[in-house]
Design a protein around this motif. Structure first.
Motif, PDB file in Angstrom:
ATOM      1  N   UNK A   6       0.825  -1.220   0.000  1.00  0.00           N
ATOM      2  CA  UNK A   6       0.000   0.000   0.000  1.00  0.00           C
ATOM      3  C   UNK A   6       0.851   1.259   0.000  1.00  0.00           C
ATOM      4  N   UNK A   7       0.248   2.345  -0.463  1.00  0.00           N
ATOM      5  CA  UNK A   7       0.795   3.691  -0.302  1.00  0.00           C
ATOM      6  C   UNK A   7      -0.158   4.409   0.643  1.00  0.00           C
ATOM      7  N   UNK A   8       0.356   4.905   1.759  1.00  0.00           N
ATOM      8  CA  UNK A   8      -0.497   5.621   2.704  1.00  0.00           C
ATOM      9  C   UNK A   8      -0.337   7.118   2.468  1.00  0.00           C
ATOM     10  N   UNK A   9      -1.407   7.874   2.719  1.00  0.00           N
ATOM     11  CA  UNK A   9      -1.378   9.311   2.428  1.00  0.00           C
ATOM     12  C   UNK A   9      -0.333  10.034   3.262  1.00  0.00           C
ATOM     13  N   UNK A  10      -0.373   9.846   4.584  1.00  0.00           N
ATOM     14  CA  UNK A  10       0.579  10.503   5.486  1.00  0.00           C
ATOM     15  C   UNK A  10       1.005   9.512   6.554  1.00  0.00           C
ATOM     16  N   UNK A  11       2.280   9.562   6.918  1.00  0.00           N
ATOM     17  CA  UNK A  11       2.783   8.634   7.920  1.00  0.00           C
ATOM     18  C   UNK A  11       3.823   9.330   8.786  1.00  0.00           C
ATOM     19  N   UNK A  12       3.679   9.160  10.090  1.00  0.00           N
ATOM     20  CA  UNK A  12       4.710   9.569  11.037  1.00  0.00           C
ATOM     21  C   UNK A  12       5.264   8.288  11.641  1.00  0.00           C
ATOM     22  N   UNK A  13       6.470   7.919  11.227  1.00  0.00           N
ATOM     23  CA  UNK A  13       7.072   6.703  11.755  1.00  0.00           C
ATOM     24  C   UNK A  13       7.359   6.848  13.245  1.00  0.00           C
ATOM     25  N   UNK A  14       7.742   8.052  13.668  1.00  0.00           N
ATOM     26  CA  UNK A  14       8.056   8.277  15.078  1.00  0.00           C
ATOM     27  C   UNK A  14       6.840   8.050  15.966  1.00  0.00           C
ATOM     28  N   UNK A  15       5.669   8.507  15.528  1.00  0.00           N
ATOM     29  CA  UNK A  15       4.443   8.343  16.311  1.00  0.00           C
ATOM     30  C   UNK A  15       3.708   7.056  15.952  1.00  0.00           C
ATOM     31  N   UNK A  16       4.209   6.328  14.938  1.00  0.00           N
ATOM     32  CA  UNK A  16       3.543   5.095  14.460  1.00  0.00           C
ATOM     33  C   UNK A  16       2.093   5.393  14.087  1.00  0.00           C
ATOM     34  N   UNK A  17       1.905   6.506  13.351  1.00  0.00           N
ATOM     35  CA  UNK A  17       0.572   6.992  13.005  1.00  0.00           C
ATOM     36  C   UNK A  17       0.445   7.179  11.499  1.00  0.00           C
ATOM     37  N   UNK A  18      -0.660   6.681  10.948  1.00  0.00           N
ATOM     38  CA  UNK A  18      -0.974   6.850   9.536  1.00  0.00           C
ATOM     39  C   UNK A  18      -2.272   7.630   9.430  1.00  0.00           C
ATOM     40  N   UNK A  19      -2.286   8.605   8.525  1.00  0.00           N
ATOM     41  CA  UNK A  19      -3.483   9.401   8.259  1.00  0.00           C
ATOM     42  C   UNK A  19      -3.903   9.130   6.824  1.00  0.00           C
ATOM     43  N   UNK A  20      -5.161   8.766   6.663  1.00  0.00           N
ATOM     44  CA  UNK A  20      -5.711   8.531   5.332  1.00  0.00           C
ATOM     45  C   UNK A  20      -6.803   9.566   5.063  1.00  0.00           C
ATOM     46  N   UNK A  21      -6.752  10.170   3.882  1.00  0.00           N
ATOM     47  CA  UNK A  21      -7.768  11.113   3.434  1.00  0.00           C
ATOM     48  C   UNK A  21      -8.636  10.364   2.431  1.00  0.00           C
ATOM     49  N   UNK A  22      -9.929  10.319   2.709  1.00  0.00           N
ATOM     50  CA  UNK A  22     -10.830   9.502   1.916  1.00  0.00           C
ATOM     51  C   UNK A  22     -11.699  10.341   1.003  1.00  0.00           C
ATOM     52  N   UNK A  23     -11.656  10.016  -0.258  1.00  0.00           N
ATOM     53  CA  UNK A  23     -12.528  10.659  -1.227  1.00  0.00           C
ATOM     54  C   UNK A  23     -13.900  10.014  -1.230  1.00  0.00           C
ATOM     55  N   UNK A  24     -14.754  10.482  -2.100  1.00  0.00           N
ATOM     56  CA  UNK A  24     -16.118   9.970  -2.187  1.00  0.00           C
ATOM     57  C   UNK A  24     -16.159   8.491  -2.559  1.00  0.00           C
ATOM     58  N   UNK A  25     -15.167   8.010  -3.292  1.00  0.00           N
ATOM     59  CA  UNK A  25     -15.162   6.619  -3.741  1.00  0.00           C
ATOM     60  C   UNK A  25     -14.892   5.617  -2.624  1.00  0.00           C
ATOM     61  N   UNK A  26     -14.425   6.065  -1.474  1.00  0.00           N
ATOM     62  CA  UNK A  26     -14.116   5.144  -0.374  1.00  0.00           C
ATOM     63  C   UNK A  26     -15.371   4.534   0.248  1.00  0.00           C
ATOM     64  N   UNK A  27     -16.513   5.136   0.044  1.00  0.00           N
ATOM     65  CA  UNK A  27     -17.748   4.558   0.581  1.00  0.00           C
ATOM     66  C   UNK A  27     -18.039   3.203  -0.058  1.00  0.00           C
ATOM     67  N   UNK A  28     -17.593   3.019  -1.291  1.00  0.00           N
ATOM     68  CA  UNK A  28     -17.829   1.756  -1.988  1.00  0.00           C
ATOM     69  C   UNK A  28     -16.706   0.746  -1.767  1.00  0.00           C
ATOM     70  N   UNK A  29     -15.619   1.163  -1.088  1.00  0.00           N
ATOM     71  CA  UNK A  29     -14.470   0.279  -0.891  1.00  0.00           C
ATOM     72  C   UNK A  29     -14.219  -0.033   0.581  1.00  0.00           C
ATOM     73  N   UNK A  30     -15.271  -0.143   1.373  1.00  0.00           N
ATOM     74  CA  UNK A  30     -15.088  -0.363   2.803  1.00  0.00           C
ATOM     75  C   UNK A  30     -14.422  -1.700   3.111  1.00  0.00           C
ATOM     76  N   UNK A  31     -14.690  -2.720   2.323  1.00  0.00           N
ATOM     77  CA  UNK A  31     -14.065  -4.022   2.535  1.00  0.00           C
ATOM     78  C   UNK A  31     -12.563  -3.974   2.335  1.00  0.00           C
ATOM     79  N   UNK A  32     -12.129  -3.351   1.246  1.00  0.00           N
ATOM     80  CA  UNK A  32     -10.695  -3.257   0.991  1.00  0.00           C
ATOM     81  C   UNK A  32     -10.032  -2.306   1.981  1.00  0.00           C
ATOM     82  N   UNK A  33     -10.739  -1.252   2.404  1.00  0.00           N
ATOM     83  CA  UNK A  33     -10.195  -0.358   3.425  1.00  0.00           C
ATOM     84  C   UNK A  33      -9.991  -1.091   4.747  1.00  0.00           C
ATOM     85  N   UNK A  34     -10.906  -1.996   5.081  1.00  0.00           N
ATOM     86  CA  UNK A  34     -10.794  -2.752   6.330  1.00  0.00           C
ATOM     87  C   UNK A  34      -9.582  -3.678   6.297  1.00  0.00           C
ATOM     88  N   UNK A  35      -9.362  -4.353   5.182  1.00  0.00           N
ATOM     89  CA  UNK A  35      -8.205  -5.246   5.093  1.00  0.00           C
ATOM     90  C   UNK A  35      -6.903  -4.444   5.075  1.00  0.00           C
TER      91      UNK A  35
END
Length: 130
Positions: free
Chosen positions: A58-87
């Motif tokens: 995967x490519x994640x939108x934003x990542x802070x390795x120090x904080x072990x935190x990933x931020x994902x920005x979701x567009x309108x199409x993510x409502x139809x991809x909840x299964x793949x987002x969960x995995x």
């Protein structure tokens, strides 16, 4: 020993096209990603966020390795991809990251609130670390 049995790190094991894909994603970022990137750099410079970071397949939108935190920005199409987002989230959490998601509309309409929420999560993740 660093890396796997052959001494190769996770980054070295990535396909050759990964770097060019990351670069392409950064260059073609949408407006919500651009605004959040500016805000993160100005407001939370010590968290050292990177954008379009390859982690596993995967490519994640934003990542802070120090904080072990990933931020994902979701567009309108993510409502139809909840299964793949969960995995995807399951994989990233298995790698040791906490994942938070924001809708494009949240970033565009309430950037200060989004940055405040991220700052609180960064503080929580770094709590107890030197």
């Amino acid at each position: 020993m660093r890396g796997n049995a052959q001494g190769l790190t996770k980054r070295q094991l990535l396909p050759a096209t990964t770097v060019s894909r990351s670069r392409e994603l950064r260059q073609n970022a949408g407006e919500p990603e651009r605004q959040l990137w500016r805000a993160l750099r100005e407001t939370l410079p010590n968290a050292k966020f990177r954008r379009q970071v390859p982690i596993g397949p995967y490519h994640v939108d934003f990542c802070s390795h120090a904080a072990r935190l990933i931020i994902e920005i979701e567009g309108d199409d993510h409502a139809t991809k909840q299964g793949s987002d969960a995995s995807r989230t399951c994989f990233l959490e298995h790698e040791g990251y906490d994942v938070i998601r924001f809708a494009n509309a949240d970033v565009m309409q309430n950037l200060d609130g989004v940055v405040t929420a991220i700052g609180a999560r960064v503080a929580h993740m770094q709590k107890g670390r030197p």
